[in-house]
Design a protein around this motif. Structure first.
Motif, PDB file in Angstrom:
ATOM      1  N   PRO A   1       8.246   3.927 -10.305  1.00 17.68           N
ATOM      2  CA  PRO A   1       6.984   3.505  -9.674  1.00 17.68           C
ATOM      3  C   PRO A   1       6.848   1.987  -9.573  1.00 17.68           C
ATOM      4  CG  PRO A   1       6.581   4.484 -11.843  1.00 17.68           C
ATOM      5  CD  PRO A   1       7.999   4.762 -11.490  1.00 17.68           C
ATOM      6  N   LEU A   2       7.385   1.248 -10.558  1.00 21.00           N
ATOM      7  CA  LEU A   2       7.357  -0.204 -10.461  1.00 21.00           C
ATOM      8  C   LEU A   2       8.169  -0.687  -9.264  1.00 21.00           C
ATOM      9  CD1 LEU A   2       7.951  -1.220 -14.206  1.00 21.00           C
ATOM     10  CD2 LEU A   2       5.776  -1.165 -12.986  1.00 21.00           C
ATOM     11  N   LEU A   3       9.335  -0.089  -9.094  1.00 21.96           N
ATOM     12  CA  LEU A   3      10.216  -0.482  -7.997  1.00 21.96           C
ATOM     13  C   LEU A   3       9.583  -0.175  -6.643  1.00 21.96           C
ATOM     14  CD1 LEU A   3      13.027  -1.501  -7.098  1.00 21.96           C
ATOM     15  CD2 LEU A   3      13.837   0.867  -7.290  1.00 21.96           C
ATOM     16  N   MET A   4       9.055   1.037  -6.491  1.00 19.75           N
ATOM     17  CA  MET A   4       8.487   1.415  -5.192  1.00 19.75           C
ATOM     18  C   MET A   4       7.205   0.654  -4.899  1.00 19.75           C
ATOM     19  SD  MET A   4      10.488   3.203  -3.500  1.00 19.75           S
ATOM     20  CE  MET A   4       9.292   3.380  -2.175  1.00 19.75           C
ATOM     21  N   ASN A   5       6.418   0.364  -5.922  1.00 16.25           N
ATOM     22  CA  ASN A   5       5.205  -0.426  -5.697  1.00 16.25           C
ATOM     23  C   ASN A   5       5.572  -1.827  -5.209  1.00 16.25           C
ATOM     24  OD1 ASN A   5       2.259  -0.847  -5.899  1.00 16.25           O
ATOM     25  ND2 ASN A   5       2.812  -2.272  -7.537  1.00 16.25           N
ATOM     26  N   ALA A   6       6.632  -2.397  -5.793  1.00 13.31           N
ATOM     27  CA  ALA A   6       7.088  -3.717  -5.351  1.00 13.31           C
ATOM     28  C   ALA A   6       7.596  -3.662  -3.913  1.00 13.31           C
ATOM     29  CB  ALA A   6       8.179  -4.228  -6.289  1.00 13.31           C
ATOM     30  N   TYR A   7       8.375  -2.636  -3.603  1.00  9.96           N
ATOM     31  CA  TYR A   7       8.850  -2.484  -2.229  1.00  9.96           C
ATOM     32  C   TYR A   7       7.674  -2.361  -1.255  1.00  9.96           C
ATOM     33  CZ  TYR A   7      13.918  -1.981  -2.866  1.00  9.96           C
ATOM     34  OH  TYR A   7      15.257  -2.224  -3.105  1.00  9.96           O
ATOM     35  N   ARG A   8       6.689  -1.547  -1.614  1.00  9.49           N
ATOM     36  CA  ARG A   8       5.545  -1.328  -0.718  1.00  9.49           C
ATOM     37  C   ARG A   8       4.787  -2.625  -0.492  1.00  9.49           C
ATOM     38  NH1 ARG A   8       0.354  -0.766  -1.174  1.00  9.49           N
ATOM     39  NH2 ARG A   8       0.446  -0.882  -3.446  1.00  9.49           N
ATOM     40  N   GLN A   9       4.558  -3.370  -1.574  1.00 12.68           N
ATOM     41  CA  GLN A   9       3.795  -4.606  -1.456  1.00 12.68           C
ATOM     42  C   GLN A   9       4.526  -5.647  -0.609  1.00 12.68           C
ATOM     43  OE1 GLN A   9       2.899  -5.853  -5.463  1.00 12.68           O
ATOM     44  NE2 GLN A   9       1.039  -4.613  -5.556  1.00 12.68           N
ATOM     45  N   VAL A  10       5.821  -5.832  -0.885  1.00 13.12           N
ATOM     46  CA  VAL A  10       6.587  -6.825  -0.125  1.00 13.12           C
ATOM     47  C   VAL A  10       6.733  -6.382   1.330  1.00 13.12           C
ATOM     48  CG1 VAL A  10       8.810  -7.995   0.085  1.00 13.12           C
ATOM     49  CG2 VAL A  10       7.805  -7.614  -2.179  1.00 13.12           C
ATOM     50  N   ALA A  11       7.018  -5.102   1.553  1.00 13.75           N
ATOM     51  CA  ALA A  11       7.211  -4.605   2.916  1.00 13.75           C
ATOM     52  C   ALA A  11       5.954  -4.772   3.763  1.00 13.75           C
ATOM     53  CB  ALA A  11       7.630  -3.144   2.882  1.00 13.75           C
ATOM     54  N   SER A  12       4.777  -4.613   3.141  1.00 13.52           N
ATOM     55  CA  SER A  12       3.521  -4.727   3.892  1.00 13.52           C
ATOM     56  C   SER A  12       3.330  -6.124   4.466  1.00 13.52           C
ATOM     57  CB  SER A  12       2.337  -4.360   2.991  1.00 13.52           C
ATOM     58  OG  SER A  12       2.180  -5.302   1.941  1.00 13.52           O
ATOM     59  N   GLU A  13       3.928  -7.133   3.839  1.00 17.10           N
ATOM     60  CA  GLU A  13       3.821  -8.498   4.353  1.00 17.10           C
ATOM     61  C   GLU A  13       4.550  -8.652   5.685  1.00 17.10           C
ATOM     62  OE1 GLU A  13       5.021 -11.392   1.493  1.00 17.10           O
ATOM     63  OE2 GLU A  13       4.054 -10.352  -0.191  1.00 17.10           O
ATOM     64  N   TYR A  14       5.462  -7.728   5.982  1.00 18.02           N
ATOM     65  CA  TYR A  14       6.242  -7.807   7.213  1.00 18.02           C
ATOM     66  C   TYR A  14       5.948  -6.624   8.141  1.00 18.02           C
ATOM     67  CZ  TYR A  14       8.586 -11.076   4.131  1.00 18.02           C
ATOM     68  OH  TYR A  14       8.839 -12.106   3.251  1.00 18.02           O
TER      69      TYR A  14
END
Length: 386
Positions: A82-95
């Protein structure tokens, strides 16, 4: 890059996580997802195969990579995913990039129906411009039931979607003819036959489960499936597009020869052995020539508890793997039929059939470019009754 491509990108734990602090490298994640978002906008279909959940979760359970056992790693994966996917989701949303999580096991990749279900899910995500992020489900996978590394998982995914490219980002520029730390080591920019380089190195990183050997194994699997593989350094700025545009050096594993049918590609790239058959030398020769399937009278011994539709590995009496094929019977049925050759099949297994144990059209004869698996030594069931 003017043509729309299907691209599988694999990144390892050493690129995602700091080896000392076991925390995410956000600079790399930003560079990667920014790059993938731009490639998606240009019309390419991208799949990301990502490690990292175990490394990120180790802090939470108070373990270091060198001290963690299988139960520790399973627990760490449950904490870290969940830490990994939350980080992916947050960073991806910036783009403006939407992401989806897919966790798979070796059974999902080896069982034909589940394999196709995963493929269909990926294709549906492509239709909605969503980036699938795939990882092995390490929280439930045991040592015996693991894909083993995400290099080979990425190759299976590339095979699954008939990808144009598999890009493996790692901590080195590509393949050398020996340990790159040795004097005189030569960089290899292009490979025609990956199988010739499988033993190039066996080293692994502190956080990852694979080294250059597993990357070459993955490239071999991809090559047999008609997918070109690129092995390159995982730089921070434009790690994927800089490779696609030939802006830096990397190792390219070419696709040569004729690609097999999807079924035979799936048969060739196995991650585990469901069951085995041992046949006499004469039968092995006939199978290799493509002149026959394998009948109950051809079997010397079997191994494993398999079911109808599983892939069996076929060995000759000397222990050399010669072929793989889909079985028409379970291990129990196969054993009963082989041990009772004088009894009609319907009296042995309870229904009429003229099918071979493995039909000729469902056999893949292995060649030198395929990864051969050693015959298992334990739990072998001899057909002839004692």
């Amino acid at each position: 890059m003017s043509k729309k491509k299907k691209i599988v990108v694999k990144i390892g734990s050493s690129l995602l996580a700091n080896s000392d602090k076991l925390t995410l490298r956000y600079a790399f994640m930003n560079g990667l997802l920014s790059d993938l978002a731009q490639l998606q906008k240009e019309g390419h279909d991208i799949i990301l195969t990502s490690s990292g959940s175990v490394a990120l979760g180790l802090n939470m359970i108070g373990k270091r990579p060198e001290d963690a056992g299988i139960l520790d790693k399973q627990a760490a994966a449950a904490c870290g995913q969940p830490l990994l996917m939350n980080a992916y989701r947050q960073v991806a949303s910036e783009y403006d990039l939407d992401v989806a999580q897919m966790l798979v096991t070796v059974g999902d990749m080896e069982e034909r129906r589940r394999f196709l279900n995963i493929k269909n899910t990926m294709l549906r995500l492509f239709e909605s411009d969503i980036l699938p992020i795939i990882n092995e489900n390490d929280s439930i996978a045991t040592h015996d039931l693991r894909v083993g590394d995400n290099d080979r998982l990425s190759a299976k995914v590339a095979q699954m979607i008939n990808a144009d490219l598999l890009i493996i980002l790692t901590s080195v520029e590509g393949l050398y003819d020996r340990d790159p730390a040795e004097p005189g080591a030569q960089f290899i920019s292009e490979i025609e036959d990956v199988s010739e380089h499988l033993e190039s190195t066996t080293g692994i990183s502190a956080l990852g489960s694979g080294g250059m050997l597993t990357k070459m194994q993955a490239a071999n699997m991809a090559q047999n499936a008609g997918v070109e593989t690129i092995i390159a350094d995982g730089i921070i700025e434009r790690p994927v597009s800089s490779v696609l545009n030939n802006e830096r050096r990397f190792t390219r594993c070419l696709v040569t020869g004729e690609t097999l049918s999807p079924l035979k590609v799936w048969l060739s790239n196995r991650l585990k052995v469901s069951g085995t058959l041992v046949v006499p030398k004469a039968v092995a020769v006939a199978v290799a020539e493509g002149s026959c399937g394998i009948s109950r009278s051809d079997i010397i011994s079997i191994q494993g508890d398999f079911t109808k539709g599983d892939v069996l590995h076929v060995y000759d009496e000397e222990g050399t793997e010669i072929a793989r094929g889909l079985t028409n019977f379970s291990s129990e049925e196969t054993m009963l039929m082989a041990r009772n050759l004088d009894t009609p099949v319907e009296d042995v297994i309870g229904y009429k059939t003229k099918a071979d144990v493995i039909a000729r059209e469902n056999i893949l004869v292995l060649e030198d470019n395929h990864l051969l698996l050693d015959a298992p030594e334990d739990d072998q069931k001899i057909v002839a009754p004692v």
